[in-house]
Scaffold this motif. Structure first.
Motif, short mmCIF file in Angstrom:
data_model
loop_
_atom_site.label_atom_id
_atom_site.label_comp_id
_atom_site.label_asym_id
_atom_site.label_seq_id
_atom_site.Cartn_x
_atom_site.Cartn_y
_atom_site.Cartn_z
N SER A 1 0.84 -1.21 -0.10
CA SER A 1 0.00 0.07 0.18
C SER A 1 0.96 1.30 0.01
O SER A 1 0.54 2.22 -0.86
CB SER A 1 -1.03 0.12 1.30
N GLU A 2 2.02 1.53 0.66
CA GLU A 2 2.87 2.72 0.93
C GLU A 2 3.89 2.67 0.08
O GLU A 2 4.40 3.80 0.01
CB GLU A 2 2.93 2.64 2.47
N LEU B 1 0.51 -0.56 -5.03
CA LEU B 1 -0.13 -1.72 -5.74
C LEU B 1 -1.65 -2.06 -4.87
O LEU B 1 -2.41 -3.10 -5.37
CB LEU B 1 0.67 -2.87 -5.63
N GLY B 2 -2.09 -1.35 -3.81
CA GLY B 2 -3.32 -1.68 -3.27
C GLY B 2 -3.31 -0.81 -2.11
O GLY B 2 -2.95 0.10 -1.78
N LEU B 3 -4.49 -1.26 -1.43
CA LEU B 3 -5.02 -0.82 -0.08
C LEU B 3 -4.62 -1.26 1.14
O LEU B 3 -4.98 -2.46 1.20
CB LEU B 3 -6.35 -0.20 -0.29
N ASP B 4 -4.61 -0.54 2.24
CA ASP B 4 -4.21 -1.31 3.55
C ASP B 4 -5.39 -1.53 4.44
O ASP B 4 -6.35 -0.51 4.55
CB ASP B 4 -3.16 -0.38 4.22
N GLU C 1 -8.76 3.25 -10.95
CA GLU C 1 -7.72 3.95 -12.09
C GLU C 1 -6.47 3.99 -11.57
O GLU C 1 -5.42 3.80 -12.44
CB GLU C 1 -8.57 4.75 -12.74
N ARG C 2 -6.26 4.60 -10.65
CA ARG C 2 -4.76 4.88 -10.08
C ARG C 2 -4.15 3.97 -9.86
O ARG C 2 -2.92 3.90 -10.31
CB ARG C 2 -5.07 6.10 -8.71
N ILE C 3 -4.51 2.86 -9.04
CA ILE C 3 -3.91 1.81 -8.65
C ILE C 3 -3.54 0.83 -9.94
O ILE C 3 -2.51 0.41 -9.86
CB ILE C 3 -4.65 0.94 -7.35
#
Length: 449
Positions: free
Chosen positions: A378-379, A383-386, A409-411
């Protein structure tokens, strides 16, 4: 006639460890090396017919045959292999008619490094974690000395959000909540001390193999050169043969028709791997959150996913929007056009498979090094969310919508770029391709000496 180099490979007997080490064994075998792949007796029965060019051997792991070897019982397997296997493995190596050129040992089976050193055989460690997590594990003792361990469950949120500053290179990345799950244990706990001891013994290996690649983890691959004179980053490892991954369960392919009927990149795939477990309450919260998000989802639920109970989903939690399968071929699912995201426990194999498929991730780490992996997804890599916190249904619903709609779209741009880099890395002339061939060349040089 010249005798080819002989490599003995010993993974920890769990699917997540066996899989990458078996893929390496297949590549080495194709390069003309003789491979002896040593497993415990249970894993041996699962894979012994998989690759005809490999000599599959087994040794007992010290547990009774009917003892569970997954879920919470993985702890028993860790301790048993470390205490029972050394003399048996030493006898096996010493009695081989074709003397080993080297031993490639799982980083948490480092008794085999001791055996190799005692017998005068070069030893190479294979750490099946990420480079970043491997670097973190080499600093467990430092974390104890700096008072970062134990991270106490129920600690105030502000304390869990505090950055950990005693691991070089990770000072601005890891929070206390992102430390490996074993950091919740007392410093004298047997399991924490096991991993500290394993990291210490790994230093006796002459080189380190990692299933990662430069575009993803160059800074920490470089830092590991301060411990090992040679580091072979050869990932993401792909099997040169077309076959299913080793698994003790029957593959469920009932999902294919359903996926084929879904719009492109509309489905969220959910899986928590081969070892981690959930409480029944956690499963229910995940289920309600996914259903409430109104996003189609495919959830692979193995029979032992729920602590002390059946992995079956209660009838009152079934939904037309979601689909449940048993053990499913993950790489095939992630490659499907209908899949647009992956809710994962952040096991390293799962992350690499998601990277390869170019699919963004929701990170809900559970055990071992998964917290570190999730933070990097994530950070660091974008590539994704936490979701490294209590997962009530409202959190699950929000994060699922954020990944599949708001942040999609961003990821997706980041995941597409990294998928391209992963393929370049293992293609001819790529960094991982060159490192794999250097490993093969170096083993041949060892043999000639």
């Amino acid at each position: 006639m010249d005798v080819p180099p002989h490599v003995v490979i010993l993974p920890f007997p769990a699917v997540g460890h066996i899989k990458p080490m078996l893929m390496l064994a297949e590549h080495l075998s194709l390069a003309g090396l003789t491979i002896s792949f040593v497993n415990n007796e249970q894993s041996h029965q699962l894979i012994r017919r998989r690759s005809p060019g490999i000599n599959f051997l087994s040794i007992p792991d010290g547990l009774p045959p009917d003892h569970p070897r997954s879920g919470p019982s993985i702890v028993d397997l860790l301790i048993s292999t470390s205490t029972a296997c050394k003399p048996i493995f030493k006898h096996l190596i010493a009695s081989m008619t074709h003397a080993p050129t080297c031993v490639i040992a799982d980083g948490i089976m480092s008794f085999s490094i001791d055996v190799a050193v005692e017998l005068g055989i070069p030893a190479i460690a294979f750490r099946t974690y990420s480079a970043t997590s491997t670097w973190t594990y080499f600093h467990l003792q430092n974390l104890i000395q700096e008072g970062e361990i134990p991270v106490v469950a129920g600690t105030e949120s502000e304390e869990l959000e505090r950055q950990v500053r005693c691991i070089p290179g990770l000072e601005k990345i890891l929070r206390r909540r992102d430390l490996p799950s074993i950091c919740r244990l007392d410093p004298h706990n047997q399991i924490l001390q096991f991993f500290i001891n394993q990291a210490s013994k790994m230093r006796n290996a002459s080189a380190l193999i990692l299933n990662t690649f430069d575009s993803l983890e160059a800074p920490f691959i470089s830092r590991l050169h301060s411990i090992f004179p040679t580091v072979y980053a050869i990932g993401p490892l792909r099997s040169p043969a077309q076959h299913d991954s080793p698994t003790p369960l029957q593959i469920d392919k009932s999902y294919i028709q359903w996926l084929d009927s879904q719009p492109s990149r509309s489905v969220l795939y959910v899986s928590f791997g081969s070892v981690a477990t959930l409480s029944r309450d956690e499963l229910v919260e995940f289920w309600h959150g996914l259903v409430n998000s109104e996003i189609p989802f495919l959830w692979a639920i193995r029979p032992d996913l729920i602590d002390n109970g059946s992995g079956a989903v209660p009838d009152d939690l079934r939904s037309k929007r979601g689909r449940i399968v048993g053990w499913a071929p993950q790489e095939e699912i992630l490659a499907h056009d209908a899949v647009g995201g992956f809710l994962t426990h952040c096991g390293w194999n799962s992350i690499l498979e998601s990277v390869w498929a170019g699919k963004p991730m929701i990170c809900r780490p559970l055990v071992a090094e998964q917290q570190v992996n999730g933070r990097c997804v994530s950070e660091v890599w974008g590539l994704g969310l936490d979701m490294n916190r209590l997962s009530d249904r409202s959190v699950v619903e929000k994060v699922a919508r954020d990944l599949m709609e708001g942040e999609k779209e961003r990821i997706s741009r980041s995941t597409a770029r990294m998928a391209h880099d992963a393929r370049d890395s293992i293609s001819e002339g790529g960094a991982s391709y060159e490192n794999l061939h250097k490993l093969i060349s170096d083993i041949k040089i060892l043999h000639s000496k």
